[in-house]
Write a protein that holds these residues in place. Structure first.
Motif, mmCIF file in Angstrom:
data_model
loop_
_atom_site.group_PDB
_atom_site.id
_atom_site.type_symbol
_atom_site.label_atom_id
_atom_site.label_comp_id
_atom_site.label_asym_id
_atom_site.label_seq_id
_atom_site.Cartn_x
_atom_site.Cartn_y
_atom_site.Cartn_z
ATOM 1 N N ILE A 1 10.340 15.087 -3.813
ATOM 2 C CA ILE A 1 9.288 15.595 -2.923
ATOM 3 C C ILE A 1 8.281 14.490 -2.602
ATOM 4 N N LEU A 2 7.902 13.726 -3.604
ATOM 5 C CA LEU A 2 6.947 12.647 -3.379
ATOM 6 C C LEU A 2 7.543 11.521 -2.527
ATOM 7 N N CYS A 3 8.832 11.232 -2.710
ATOM 8 C CA CYS A 3 9.482 10.218 -1.861
ATOM 9 C C CYS A 3 9.509 10.662 -0.404
ATOM 10 N N PHE A 4 9.849 11.927 -0.180
ATOM 11 C CA PHE A 4 9.886 12.440 1.182
ATOM 12 C C PHE A 4 8.495 12.444 1.801
ATOM 13 N N ALA A 5 7.502 12.929 1.054
ATOM 14 C CA ALA A 5 6.134 13.000 1.578
ATOM 15 C C ALA A 5 5.579 11.616 1.873
ATOM 16 N N ASN A 6 5.850 10.658 0.994
ATOM 17 C CA ASN A 6 5.367 9.302 1.228
ATOM 18 C C ASN A 6 6.097 8.665 2.406
ATOM 19 N N ILE B 1 0.834 -1.196 0.000
ATOM 20 C CA ILE B 1 0.000 0.000 0.000
ATOM 21 C C ILE B 1 0.870 1.249 0.000
ATOM 22 N N TYR B 2 1.931 1.248 0.797
ATOM 23 C CA TYR B 2 2.796 2.418 0.896
ATOM 24 C C TYR B 2 3.763 2.529 -0.287
ATOM 25 N N LEU B 3 4.016 1.447 -0.981
ATOM 26 C CA LEU B 3 4.956 1.467 -2.106
ATOM 27 C C LEU B 3 4.286 1.811 -3.435
ATOM 28 N N ILE B 4 2.974 1.963 -3.441
ATOM 29 C CA ILE B 4 2.277 2.336 -4.674
ATOM 30 C C ILE B 4 2.733 3.713 -5.157
ATOM 31 N N CYS B 5 2.902 4.650 -4.253
ATOM 32 C CA CYS B 5 3.324 6.002 -4.629
ATOM 33 C C CYS B 5 4.733 6.011 -5.234
ATOM 34 N N PRO B 6 5.742 5.418 -4.590
ATOM 35 C CA PRO B 6 7.060 5.413 -5.226
ATOM 36 C C PRO B 6 7.092 4.659 -6.552
ATOM 37 N N ILE B 7 6.348 3.569 -6.634
ATOM 38 C CA ILE B 7 6.323 2.812 -7.888
ATOM 39 C C ILE B 7 5.731 3.671 -9.003
ATOM 40 N N SER B 8 4.646 4.353 -8.716
ATOM 41 C CA SER B 8 4.049 5.201 -9.749
ATOM 42 C C SER B 8 4.956 6.383 -10.079
ATOM 43 N N CYS B 9 5.641 6.938 -9.080
ATOM 44 C CA CYS B 9 6.587 8.028 -9.348
ATOM 45 C C CYS B 9 7.743 7.554 -10.218
ATOM 46 N N PHE B 10 8.269 6.394 -9.920
ATOM 47 C CA PHE B 10 9.453 5.905 -10.628
ATOM 48 C C PHE B 10 9.136 5.398 -12.032
ATOM 49 N N TYR B 11 7.953 4.861 -12.242
ATOM 50 C CA TYR B 11 7.657 4.212 -13.517
ATOM 51 C C TYR B 11 6.668 4.973 -14.406
ATOM 52 N N ILE B 12 5.873 5.885 -13.846
ATOM 53 C CA ILE B 12 4.908 6.629 -14.662
ATOM 54 C C ILE B 12 5.401 8.043 -14.975
#
Length: 106
Positions: A41-46, A9-20
């Motif tokens: 910014i998204l890595c820090f916020a997540n 659940i928490y890794l959805i954001c980094p995965i979408s940031c890194f791949y999308i």
């Protein structure tokens, strides 16, 4: 198995940031904005959100760094390997600050 579902659940954001987000790169300016602005910014916020909710900050940060490694060869070149450490450290810093916030709430 329970930890994997919880981390997923928490890794959805980094995965979408890194791949999308890299698919939006059109020129050098947009690449620098995404790689040096949006993704950190998204890595820090997540990481901050993860730290408030969960407890295993080191493992989470390592997973964020490992998830970035394939994108180096998919979207960037080998000079982007340093961002693996940067994104892992940013997510770790966010998680530690989040743990501090959670500790103060108690």
């Amino acid at each position: 198995m329970k930890d994997v579902k919880k981390w997923g659940i928490y890794l959805i954001c980094p995965i979408s940031c890194f791949y999308i987000l890299p698919m939006l790169i059109r020129d050098t300016g947009s690449a620098m904005f995404i790689l040096l602005g949006a993704v950190p910014i998204l890595c820090f916020a997540n990481g901050l959100y993860y730290g408030v909710k969960e407890n295993k900050a080191v493992m989470y940060s390592l997973l964020v760094g490992i998830l970035f490694l394939p994108t180096i060869y998919l979207f960037y070149n080998s000079s982007a390997i340093v961002y693996t450490v940067i994104f892992a450290l940013l997510s770790f810093a966010g998680a530690m600050i989040g743990k501090g916030i959670r500790w103060q709430k108690r």
